[in-house]
Design an enzyme around this catalytic site. Structure first.
Site, mmCIF file in Angstrom:
data_model
loop_
_atom_site.group_PDB
_atom_site.id
_atom_site.type_symbol
_atom_site.label_atom_id
_atom_site.label_comp_id
_atom_site.label_asym_id
_atom_site.label_seq_id
_atom_site.Cartn_x
_atom_site.Cartn_y
_atom_site.Cartn_z
ATOM 1 N N ASP A 70 0.953 -1.242 -0.026
ATOM 2 C CA ASP A 70 -0.045 -0.420 0.116
ATOM 3 C C ASP A 70 0.781 1.271 -0.019
ATOM 4 O O ASP A 70 0.299 2.352 -0.239
ATOM 5 C CB ASP A 70 -1.007 -0.136 1.195
ATOM 6 C CG ASP A 70 -2.033 -1.045 1.203
ATOM 7 O OD1 ASP A 70 -2.217 -1.410 0.191
ATOM 8 O OD2 ASP A 70 -2.779 -1.038 2.275
ATOM 9 N N GLY A 118 -5.271 -0.991 -1.385
ATOM 10 C CA GLY A 118 -4.860 0.614 -0.712
ATOM 11 C C GLY A 118 -5.996 0.903 0.027
ATOM 12 O O GLY A 118 -6.903 1.140 0.007
HETATM 13 O O1 F6P Z 1 -1.875 -3.984 3.937
HETATM 14 C C1 F6P Z 1 -1.725 -4.487 2.521
HETATM 15 C C2 F6P Z 1 -3.305 -5.000 2.221
HETATM 16 O O2 F6P Z 1 -2.830 -5.433 0.947
HETATM 17 C C3 F6P Z 1 -4.507 -4.012 1.984
HETATM 18 O O3 F6P Z 1 -4.479 -3.375 1.038
HETATM 19 C C4 F6P Z 1 -5.714 -4.797 2.055
HETATM 20 O O4 F6P Z 1 -6.947 -4.262 2.465
HETATM 21 C C5 F6P Z 1 -5.331 -5.872 3.071
HETATM 22 O O5 F6P Z 1 -3.913 -5.977 3.011
HETATM 23 C C6 F6P Z 1 -5.706 -7.330 2.846
HETATM 24 O O6 F6P Z 1 -5.188 -8.224 3.644
HETATM 25 P P1 F6P Z 1 -5.737 -9.790 4.042
HETATM 26 O O7 F6P Z 1 -6.519 -10.204 2.936
HETATM 27 O O8 F6P Z 1 -4.283 -10.611 4.205
HETATM 28 O O9 F6P Z 1 -6.468 -9.487 5.078
#
Ligand code: F6P
Length: 371
Positions: A139, A182
Site C-alpha cells: 500500500d 489500498g
Molecule cells: O496492507 C496491505 C493490504 O494488501 C491491504 O491493501 C488490504 O486491505 C489488506 O492487505 C488485505 O489483507 P488480507 O487479505 O491479508 O487480510
C-alpha cells in the site's frame, strides 16, 4: 552486545520479504558473525512452544526472486485485541513473548512489517528488546519513508492489468473498473492509473461523485472513445458515502475492505447505459516474484537494518529518503498513515493528461475542450 538477532515477517505478505531475509542473514553473518533466528508466523511464533529456526547463509540461497515469506505470516491477531473499535495490547501475551525471546537468547529484533506489525514491534522495544523495523506494504502508506518494499511490484501488476483491460474494453465498447488494494490510501490506484492510462482514478483521499464519473465516461463518448477505464482503490468512497467491506472483522481481525469496484461498475451502467464490468485484482498484487527495484530496495533495507542495530540504534525504522537509506523513529513512522497529498505534482500531472478523480467539482479542473 548483540549476538543473536531475531527476524520477524509480520502482517500481509509483500513481494521482497524473502529478499530482506536474505540480506539480513548475509550481512549479520558476514559482517558481524551474528546468529540469526527466524521466528515463524510473525509474532505468533514467540508464543507457546515457540516456532523458530536458525537461518544460515545456505538457508537463504535463491531467495531473491521468491515471493511470500519463508517464515510464514499466519497471524492470529493475539497481540492486538480490537475491543469495540479500539485497540488494546494484551500485557500477558507480550510478557510471554519477551520471556521466550530471553530464553532463545535473542537480544535484538529486525521486524519487517506495516503499521500493524511495527506497532507491535514498538512495544517490544519499550520492553527493552532493541528493535529495528523494515517498512513493508504494497500500500506504500507508511510515513517517514518515500517507499515501502513491495509497492513497486504491486504497481507493475496493476499497470499490466490496466493494459490488458484496455484491449478488452476497446473491443466491447465497455467501461472496465479495476479495483486495486489500498486500505486508506490511493498510492497504487494513482500510480498505476497514470502508468496504465486510466480515465478515472478513485481513491480514499478524494471522495467522488458517481455523476462526475459518469460525466467523464459520457465526455469520452462525445470525443469518440467508446470505452473507459476506471481504477478504484478498495478504500475509495463517494462523497458523503461509506467504504465497502467484505466482512466486519472481529476482536482479532480488522474488517476487510472490498466491493467498491462492483458498486461503481453497476452504478455507471445504470446512469450511462454503457455495459460495465469490474475486475478485483486482490492478492495477485501481493503474490509472486518481486521486480528488480523491490529486490534492490529490500536488499538495501535488510542490510542497513543490521548495521543500524549494531550501531546501537533501536526503536527505529530504516527508510528511503532521497535515494539514501536513513533511520527514523518507529513511533513517528506509525503515527499517521501516509496519504497522497492533494497538491502533489502527480495529482496535477494526472489532471494534465485528462484523468478525472470523479470529484464532485471535477469540472473546475478541466476545460470544455477535453477532446
Ligand atoms: O496492507 C496491505 C493490504 O494488501 C491491504 O491493501 C488490504 O486491505 C489488506 O492487505 C488485505 O489483507 P488480507 O487479505 O491479508 O487480510
Amino acid at each position: 552486545m548483540i549476538k543473536t538477532i531475531g527476524l520477524i515477517t509480520g502482517g500481509g505478505d509483500a513481494p521482497g520479504l524473502n529478499a530482506v531475509i536474505r540480506a539480513v542473514v548475509k550481512t549479520a553473518v558476514s559482517e558481524y558473525g551474528l546468529r540469526v533466528v527466524g521466528i515463524e508466523d510473525s509474532f505468533e511464533g514467540l508464543l507457546g512452544q515457540t516456532r523458530t529456526r536458525l537461518l544460515e547463509p545456505a538457508d537463504v540461497r535463491g531467495l531473491l526472486p521468491r515471493g511470500g515469506t519463508i517464515l510464514g505470516t499466519r497471524n492470529r491477531g493475539r497481540f492486538v485485541d480490537r475491543l469495540e473499535g479500539g485497540e488494546e495490547k494484551p500485557r500477558e501475551v507480550y510478557e510471554e513473548a519477551a520471556a521466550n525471546l530471553r530464553r532463545l537468547g535473542i537480544d535484538g529484533l529486525v521486524v519487517l512489517g506495516g503499521e500493524g506489525s511495527l506497532g507491535i514491534a514498538v512495544e517490544f522495544d519499550r520492553m527493552g528488546v532493541p528493535v529495528i523495523g523494515v517498512p513493508k506494504t504494497i500500500d506504500n502508506d507508511l510515513a517517514c519513508t518515500e517507499l515501502t518494499f513491495g509497492f513497486v511490484t504491486a504497481l507493475d501488476i496493476a499497470t499490466e492489468a490496466l493494459d490488458r483491460l484496455h484491449t478488452t474494453a476497446a473491443s466491447h465498447d465497455r467501461v472496465m473498473v479495476l479495483e486495486v488494494m489500498g486500505r486508506h490510501t490511493g498510492w497504487i490506484a494513482l500510480h498505476s492509473g497514470i502508468a496504465g492510462g486510466a480515465d478515472v482514478i478513485l481513491m480514499p483521499e478524494i471522495p467522488f461523485s458517481m455523476q462526475s464519473v459518469a460525466d467523464k465516461v459520457a465526455e469520452r463518448e462525445r470525443c469518440d472513445s467508446q470505452f473507459s477505464i476506471i481504477v478504484a482503490a478498495e478504500g475509495a468512497c463517494e462523497a458523503g458515502g461509506r467504504e465497502f467491506y467484505q466482512d466486519t472483522g472481529d476482536r482479532q481481525h480488522a474488517p476487510r475492505l472490498g466491493g467498491i469496484g462492483n458498486h461503481v461498475a453497476h452504478e455507471i451502467e445504470r446512469i450511462t447505459g454503457k455495459e460495465s464490468r469490474c475486475v478485483v485484482l486482490g492478492h495477485l498484487q501481493r503474490g509472486g516474484t518481486p521486480n528488480a527495484f523491490d529486490r534492490m530496495l529490500a536488499t538495501n533495507y535488510g542490510s542497513c537494518a543490521v548495521h543500524a542495530l549494531m550501531r546501537g540504534e533501536h526503536g527505529r525504522m530504516v527508510a528511503l529518503h532521497a535515494a539514501d537509506i536513513i533511520t527514523v523513529p518507529l513511533t513517528k513512522a506509525i503515527a499517521n498513515v501516509k496519504t497522497v497529498a492533494l497538491d502533489s505534482q502527480l495529482i496535477r500531472t494526472a489532471r494534465d493528461v485528462g484523468i478525472s478523480f470523479g470529484a464532485p467539482d471535477e469540472a473546475r479542473y478541466h476545460g470544455q475542450e477535453a477532446c
